[in-house]
Design a protein around this motif. Sequence first.
Motif, PDB file in Angstrom:
ATOM      1  N   GLN A 169       0.828  -1.184   0.000  1.00  0.00           N
ATOM      2  CA  GLN A 169       0.000   0.000   0.000  1.00  0.00           C
ATOM      3  C   GLN A 169       0.871   1.245   0.000  1.00  0.00           C
ATOM      4  N   ARG A 170       0.344   2.309  -0.572  1.00  0.00           N
ATOM      5  CA  ARG A 170       1.099   3.559  -0.597  1.00  0.00           C
ATOM      6  C   ARG A 170       1.339   4.034   0.830  1.00  0.00           C
ATOM      7  N   GLY A 171       2.560   4.478   1.043  1.00  0.00           N
ATOM      8  CA  GLY A 171       2.932   4.911   2.375  1.00  0.00           C
ATOM      9  C   GLY A 171       3.577   3.808   3.190  1.00  0.00           C
ATOM     10  N   ASN A 172       3.467   2.558   2.738  1.00  0.00           N
ATOM     11  CA  ASN A 172       4.086   1.439   3.427  1.00  0.00           C
ATOM     12  C   ASN A 172       5.495   1.265   2.871  1.00  0.00           C
ATOM     13  N   THR A 173       6.503   1.541   3.676  1.00  0.00           N
ATOM     14  CA  THR A 173       7.876   1.525   3.185  1.00  0.00           C
ATOM     15  C   THR A 173       8.612   0.246   3.559  1.00  0.00           C
ATOM     16  N   ARG A 174       7.905  -0.767   4.024  1.00  0.00           N
ATOM     17  CA  ARG A 174       8.562  -2.014   4.386  1.00  0.00           C
ATOM     18  C   ARG A 174       9.140  -2.699   3.155  1.00  0.00           C
ATOM     19  N   PHE A 175      10.237  -3.405   3.365  1.00  0.00           N
ATOM     20  CA  PHE A 175      10.891  -4.149   2.300  1.00  0.00           C
ATOM     21  C   PHE A 175      10.671  -5.639   2.526  1.00  0.00           C
ATOM     22  N   SER A 176      10.716  -6.401   1.448  1.00  0.00           N
ATOM     23  CA  SER A 176      10.564  -7.845   1.556  1.00  0.00           C
ATOM     24  C   SER A 176      11.883  -8.469   1.996  1.00  0.00           C
ATOM     25  N   ALA A 177      11.822  -9.746   2.375  1.00  0.00           N
ATOM     26  CA  ALA A 177      13.041 -10.458   2.762  1.00  0.00           C
ATOM     27  C   ALA A 177      14.039 -10.477   1.610  1.00  0.00           C
ATOM     28  N   ALA A 178      13.522 -10.629   0.385  1.00  0.00           N
ATOM     29  CA  ALA A 178      14.407 -10.630  -0.785  1.00  0.00           C
ATOM     30  C   ALA A 178      15.076  -9.273  -0.967  1.00  0.00           C
ATOM     31  N   ASP A 179      14.352  -8.193  -0.652  1.00  0.00           N
ATOM     32  CA  ASP A 179      14.926  -6.855  -0.766  1.00  0.00           C
ATOM     33  C   ASP A 179      16.101  -6.680   0.193  1.00  0.00           C
ATOM     34  N   TYR A 180      15.948  -7.204   1.416  1.00  0.00           N
ATOM     35  CA  TYR A 180      17.037  -7.099   2.395  1.00  0.00           C
ATOM     36  C   TYR A 180      18.266  -7.865   1.916  1.00  0.00           C
ATOM     37  N   ALA A 181      18.043  -9.081   1.432  1.00  0.00           N
ATOM     38  CA  ALA A 181      19.167  -9.894   0.966  1.00  0.00           C
ATOM     39  C   ALA A 181      19.845  -9.244  -0.232  1.00  0.00           C
ATOM     40  N   GLU A 182      19.045  -8.694  -1.137  1.00  0.00           N
ATOM     41  CA  GLU A 182      19.627  -8.048  -2.315  1.00  0.00           C
ATOM     42  C   GLU A 182      20.411  -6.802  -1.914  1.00  0.00           C
ATOM     43  N   ALA A 183      19.886  -6.051  -0.949  1.00  0.00           N
ATOM     44  CA  ALA A 183      20.592  -4.858  -0.493  1.00  0.00           C
ATOM     45  C   ALA A 183      21.971  -5.225   0.044  1.00  0.00           C
ATOM     46  N   MET A 184      22.034  -6.279   0.843  1.00  0.00           N
ATOM     47  CA  MET A 184      23.325  -6.685   1.391  1.00  0.00           C
ATOM     48  C   MET A 184      24.248  -7.226   0.306  1.00  0.00           C
ATOM     49  N   HIS A 185      23.689  -7.959  -0.641  1.00  0.00           N
ATOM     50  CA  HIS A 185      24.509  -8.475  -1.741  1.00  0.00           C
ATOM     51  C   HIS A 185      25.129  -7.325  -2.526  1.00  0.00           C
ATOM     52  N   ASP A 186      24.309  -6.331  -2.862  1.00  0.00           N
ATOM     53  CA  ASP A 186      24.806  -5.205  -3.647  1.00  0.00           C
ATOM     54  C   ASP A 186      25.776  -4.344  -2.835  1.00  0.00           C
TER      55      ASP A 186
END
Length: 212
Positions: free
Chosen positions: A144-161
């Motif tokens: 939903q708009r305004g919800n800034t939570r990230f998925s588990a995959a987003d966290y893993a990708e952030a650390m990978h990058d």
Amino acid sequence: MPSPQTVPAAATAVRFLYAAGAGLPSAGPEAAGAALPEAEARVIRAALVRQGADQAQAEALLSELAAGAAAAAEVIAAGEASPLSAEAYDAARAAWLTAHGMSARSGLRTWPPTSQTVRALLGAQYWNDAMTAVGLPASGRGRQRGNTRFSAADYAEAMHDFLAAAGSSAPFAAYAPWAKGEASAGRPRPSGAAVRKQFGSWSAAKAAGAPR
């Protein structure tokens, strides 16, 4: 060297992986002899070669991608497309990369892009908006708009990058400046505190982001 993370290349990735996930035959009138625009093909070709394909394989894959994207376009034009969730997209992406012996490599932005990158490029961080941009119906499952939570995959990708950019021994203090730079480039990332909370510790976060 051109980046594979462009709007046309991302749109092609969505259409192709939609077709692959839906098992669409790539033999319709639009798919027969389909070809990508040369500028887009050049970007994707370079990415595929960096990911391990030789020139002949890259050309064959480009034909496969063009046919799949065209097959999806036929279904979209007919109004018969079904929704594609971010999870289904990432699953189809992983299956395609594995089938062709490719994987995310340290320091490289892999094509097809992740769902997070698709959201950023096509939907201003909203998956349903990204799907609408390529003609697919909204799934009703996007954040939903305004919800800034990230998925588990987003966290893993952030650390990978992050580790690809800063090195495997990078300290926690280096993450925040990197994330700020990513946000400035249109790629929002979880905060350092959120990353550490997600994985339980900085060491665990780095383990999760180790090259795959």
